[in-house]
Design a protein around this motif. Structure first.
Motif, short mmCIF file in Angstrom:
data_model
loop_
_atom_site.label_atom_id
_atom_site.label_comp_id
_atom_site.label_asym_id
_atom_site.label_seq_id
_atom_site.Cartn_x
_atom_site.Cartn_y
_atom_site.Cartn_z
N PRO A 1 39.18 33.79 36.37
CA PRO A 1 37.84 34.32 36.67
C PRO A 1 37.85 35.71 37.29
O PRO A 1 37.05 36.57 36.93
CB PRO A 1 37.25 33.29 37.62
CG PRO A 1 38.00 32.03 37.34
CD PRO A 1 39.38 32.45 36.97
N GLU A 2 38.80 35.95 38.24
CA GLU A 2 38.78 37.23 38.94
C GLU A 2 39.30 38.36 38.06
O GLU A 2 38.70 39.43 37.99
CB GLU A 2 39.60 37.13 40.23
CG GLU A 2 39.38 38.31 41.15
CD GLU A 2 40.01 38.09 42.52
OE1 GLU A 2 39.36 38.40 43.52
OE2 GLU A 2 41.16 37.62 42.58
N TYR A 3 40.45 38.14 37.40
CA TYR A 3 40.96 39.18 36.51
C TYR A 3 39.97 39.49 35.40
O TYR A 3 39.79 40.65 35.00
CB TYR A 3 42.29 38.75 35.90
CG TYR A 3 43.49 38.98 36.80
CD1 TYR A 3 43.36 39.60 38.04
CD2 TYR A 3 44.76 38.58 36.40
CE1 TYR A 3 44.46 39.80 38.86
CE2 TYR A 3 45.88 38.77 37.22
CZ TYR A 3 45.71 39.39 38.44
OH TYR A 3 46.80 39.59 39.25
N LEU A 4 39.28 38.46 34.88
CA LEU A 4 38.30 38.69 33.81
C LEU A 4 37.18 39.58 34.32
O LEU A 4 36.71 40.49 33.62
CB LEU A 4 37.75 37.35 33.31
CG LEU A 4 36.70 37.44 32.20
CD1 LEU A 4 37.23 38.21 30.99
CD2 LEU A 4 36.24 36.04 31.79
N HIS A 5 36.74 39.33 35.56
CA HIS A 5 35.69 40.18 36.14
C HIS A 5 36.11 41.64 36.19
O HIS A 5 35.35 42.54 35.81
CB HIS A 5 35.34 39.69 37.54
CG HIS A 5 34.67 40.73 38.38
ND1 HIS A 5 33.40 41.20 38.11
CD2 HIS A 5 35.11 41.44 39.45
CE1 HIS A 5 33.07 42.14 38.99
NE2 HIS A 5 34.09 42.30 39.81
N TYR A 6 37.35 41.88 36.65
CA TYR A 6 37.78 43.27 36.79
C TYR A 6 38.06 43.93 35.44
O TYR A 6 37.86 45.13 35.29
CB TYR A 6 38.99 43.35 37.72
CG TYR A 6 38.59 43.25 39.17
CD1 TYR A 6 37.92 44.30 39.79
CD2 TYR A 6 38.83 42.10 39.91
CE1 TYR A 6 37.51 44.22 41.11
CE2 TYR A 6 38.42 42.00 41.23
CZ TYR A 6 37.76 43.06 41.83
OH TYR A 6 37.35 42.97 43.13
#
Length: 527
Positions: A95-100
């Motif tokens: 989720p976090e890497y996808l956001h960035y």
């Protein structure tokens, strides 16, 4: 760079140059690169966006690291190997890497080839600044910890287990609940907890494949799984879900190694039951997307066992997702599929599937022109359910989660008759159903009381319906009032208002529900 990669890059470079020359947006250029190069080289959407920007893997990594630094977070461990795995489709960003990555390319997850909204909750596509300036990058508040899902390597082996942090999230949540923290205070963990559960479920999906497990450990896990089924009706769902998922993770780790056939089958059976139970709790909590995902994992595990009854049970339970949150027609299709899977095997699904059929048909009766035929079909389905129940063994008849009980049969038979408007017969059967409950399964009893309140409303007794509705909700503590419990209450209030108008007693009933909306949904309702 190989010759194939060189041709891919050259074609993408020409498309980018022509697009920039005529003033096209980078996202549009990426779409054309994907359309052209995807057919020839298998170029993914996320790679097409990098090529449309004309940058290398190292450039993307530096941008991601800069965004982490900007947000005051530790430098991430992302490197060219991991980003290349994303671009090849071997791995999915957490989720976090996808956001960035969405922030770098200024697009939403679907544009990069990944489902769902971003964890930040708002868009990444920013309009151009007047006067031709660069758009300002969004700065959402994100707090999820990156959890990479390891892709299977050649030969069936997997990367080192990455589920420890997900387990820690669940342990922390469980400790918080055990410490007596109210549901509303735990609500802030919802996104992180759900992400941890989804990651554990995905790991089970990619694992299904030698250190042996001792018979004693297998027995212990099976006893725990059975115990979770018994707790399902009465334990706070979020707490129970944490326990279930920790056991689910332990079973997954055992499945990472090839086991003897009999051990493998027992592990897959537990995986199917635990995934199915997690899906049931997710229905209670109102997350139909994750519920479907868990049932899908449950089907995968059940298929490994070759057990028709288990496969049929998972499918029958899955049918409840569209029954509550989707299209009754889909629920009807899944119920029939479950019935076909069960065949002539005496099992819970042979009772449960026709009950779901009857409930779906009853919901469709009001929208179908041939109402009489739909009503008759529903009654025939109930008759099949009663006949199948008589053929079940005693242990299945006593198990409300993995089997089907007589009180459930009476409850849902009455529910079907309420939906068909046959209130006299429905009220009699619902009263009989209440008599079959003792102190357990209070929430089921609450739903039965709501059905009886609806009978009063259909018969024109709005005041009696309000009284019974209030009585129903007052039996359930606020922390157990989920969306699944509150929905019939609000539906009843809406219909009473439509039939008899507003009244002081109706207002009091509505006010009685309001505090529950502030708490995180928690239920043990029997579905």
């Amino acid at each position: 760079m190989s010759g194939r990669q060189h041709r891919e890059t050259e074609i993408a470079r020409r498309i980018r140059a022509r697009g920039l020359a005529v003033g096209r947006a980078l996202a549009e250029i990426a779409e054309e690169i994907h359309d052209v190069c995807g057919a020839q080289f298998g170029t993914t959407r996320i790679k097409a966006h990098r090529l449309s920007n004309g940058i290398a893997l190292a450039d993307v990594i530096e941008q991601v690291r800069a965004l982490f630094e900007r947000d005051g977070k530790p430098v991430p461990g992302i490197g060219e190997t991991l980003l290349s795995a994303y671009e090849s489709g071997m791995k999915r960003p957490g989720p976090e890497y996808l956001h960035y990555l969405c922030s770098v390319y200024r697009v939403e997850p679907p544009a990069l080839g990944f489902d769902g909204p971003c964890i930040c909750g708002h868009g990444h596509v920013i309009a151009s600044v007047p006067g031709g300036g660069e758009p300002q990058q969004d700065r959402p508040d994100t707090s999820l910890v990156e959890r990479e899902i390891p892709a299977p390597a050649k030969g069936g082996h997997h990367c080192a287990d990455g589920g420890e942090e997900d387990e820690n999230v669940l342990r922390r949540t469980l400790l918080t609940l055990l410490a007596g923290t109210t549901a509303s205070k735990v609500a802030g963990l919802d996104s992180e907890v759900l992400a941890a559960m989804e990651n554990l479920r995905r790991r089970m999906d990619v694992t299904m494949v030698t250190a042996t497990v001792s018979p004693a450990m297998l027995d212990q896990w099976e006893q725990s799984t059975t115990g979770f089924g018994r707790q399902y009706m009465n334990a706070p769902p979020l707490r129970l879900l944490c326990d279930v998922m920790l056991e689910f993770s332990a079973v997954r780790k055992a499945l990472e190694h090839r086991q003897p056939v009999d051990v493998q089958e027992r592990l897959c059976r537990m995986a199917a039951q635990l995934a199915g139970l997690s899906g049931m709790i997710m229905i209670d909590l109102g997350d139909h997307r994750l519920a479907r995902s868990f049932f899908r994992t449950g089907r995968t595990a059940a298929d490994e066992t070759g057990d028709r009854a288990l496969r049929a049970w998972v499918t029958a339970r899955e049918a409840l997702v569209p029954l509550y949150y989707g299209d009754p027609r889909e629920a009807l299709t899944l119920a029939k599929k479950s019935r076909d899977m069960a065949g002539h095997t005496p099992c819970a699904a042979r009772t449960m599937a026709p009950v779901v059929e009857a409930r779906a048909l009853a919901m469709l009766a009001g929208t179908n022109g041939s109402r009489h035929e739909v009503v008759e079909q529903a009654k025939r389905a109930l008759h099949r359910a009663r006949a199948a129940f008589q053929q079940m063994n005693a242990s299945d008849q006593a198990d409300a989660a993995f089997g089907y009980t007589e009180r459930q049969l009476y409850f849902y038979q009455g529910d079907v008759l309420v939906k068909l408007g046959q209130t006299t017969e429905a009220d009699l059967i619902l009263e009989q159903a209440l008599g079959k409950y003792s102190g357990e399964d209070l929430l089921d009893q609450t739903l039965i009381r709501f059905d009886r309140a609806r009978c009063r409303l259909i018969e024109g007794d709005a005041e009696g319906a309000i009284h019974m509705g209030r009585e129903a909700i007052e039996h359930v503590a606020a922390e157990y009032r989920t969306e699944l419990i509150l929905r019939p209450a609000y539906d009843l209030i809406r219909d009473i208002q439509a039939e008899a108008g507003e009244s002081p007693k109706l207002t009091e009933f509505r006010d009685l529900l309001r505090p529950a909306t502030l708490a995180a949904p928690v239920s043990g309702q029997d579905v």
